[in-house]
Design a protein around this motif. Structure first.
Motif, PDB file in Angstrom:
ATOM      1  N   LYS A   1       0.717  -1.100  -0.014  1.00 28.13           N
ATOM      2  CA  LYS A   1      -0.134   0.122  -0.019  1.00 28.13           C
ATOM      3  C   LYS A   1       0.731   1.246  -0.065  1.00 28.13           C
ATOM      4  N   PHE A   2       0.783   2.016  -0.907  1.00 26.86           N
ATOM      5  CA  PHE A   2       1.456   3.188  -1.102  1.00 26.86           C
ATOM      6  C   PHE A   2       0.584   4.333  -0.847  1.00 26.86           C
ATOM      7  N   SER A   3       1.313   5.300  -0.488  1.00 24.72           N
ATOM      8  CA  SER A   3       0.700   6.669  -0.005  1.00 24.72           C
ATOM      9  C   SER A   3       0.887   7.586  -1.257  1.00 24.72           C
ATOM     10  N   ALA A   4       0.637   8.773  -0.962  1.00 21.90           N
ATOM     11  CA  ALA A   4       0.645  10.063  -2.177  1.00 21.90           C
ATOM     12  C   ALA A   4       1.961  10.335  -2.195  1.00 21.90           C
ATOM     13  N   GLN A   5       2.518  10.122  -0.997  1.00 28.11           N
ATOM     14  CA  GLN A   5       4.047  10.429  -0.911  1.00 28.11           C
ATOM     15  C   GLN A   5       5.039   9.533  -1.590  1.00 28.11           C
TER      16      GLN A   5
ATOM     17  N   LYS B   1      -3.543   9.580  -5.596  1.00 28.59           N
ATOM     18  CA  LYS B   1      -2.333   9.178  -5.872  1.00 28.59           C
ATOM     19  C   LYS B   1      -2.046   8.126  -4.782  1.00 28.59           C
ATOM     20  N   GLU B   2      -2.797   7.218  -4.236  1.00 30.65           N
ATOM     21  CA  GLU B   2      -2.721   6.381  -3.166  1.00 30.65           C
ATOM     22  C   GLU B   2      -2.752   4.913  -4.130  1.00 30.65           C
ATOM     23  N   GLY B   3      -1.730   4.013  -3.792  1.00 29.44           N
ATOM     24  CA  GLY B   3      -1.616   2.830  -4.817  1.00 29.44           C
ATOM     25  C   GLY B   3      -1.885   1.472  -3.963  1.00 29.44           C
TER      26      GLY B   3
END
Length: 133
Positions: free
Chosen positions: A9-13, A42-44
């Motif tokens: 799980k990616f954050s926008a940062q 932009k969360e992935g």
């Protein structure tokens, strides 16, 4: 050699960083992207198969860069007695792990292709698809 399925799980940062590149180049890991999506914020999320001798180092790298790593320790199974072979699940399976065998027209399930999207659990009218923990 360790091989595991994980959900990242990616954050926008960190969604626009070359993180997967570093897993391959710096840690010599073999990556198979099973599913990936980035929402408008932009969360992935990515579902990966990762293998290699430096698996643990690669996971530490991800966590140090703010990527949430969730190991997949569950699997989807098909309850054959409950299944009516309606085929509703096959239309929604993104990897064709669920498919209709011809000419018998019976639903078949290939667990090796399953990426645990769980669409089949939501779609199945008789709840023949189950999560095994």
């Amino acid at each position: 050699m360790t091989e595991k399925k994980v959900v990242l799980k990616f954050s926008a940062q960190n969604a626009d960083k070359p993180i997967i590149y570093h897993l391959v180049k710096d840690y010599d890991l073999i990556i198979n992207i099973l599913k990936a999506s980035i929402n408008p914020h932009k969360e992935g999320t990515m579902v990966l198969e990762i293998s290699g001798d430096r698996y643990e180092e690669g996971i530490s790298f991800l966590e140090q860069h703010g990527v949430s790593v969730l190991p997949i320790e569950t699997e989807v199974v098909r309850n054959i007695e409950r299944c009516t072979n309606c085929g509703a699940c096959t239309v929604h399976c993104p990897t064709q792990a669920l498919y209709i065998k011809r000419p018998s027209m019976e639903v078949e399930f290939d667990g090796e292709k399953c990426i645990l999207c769980l669409m089949c659990l939501k779609i199945c009218p008789v709840r023949a698809m189950e999560v095994k923990v």
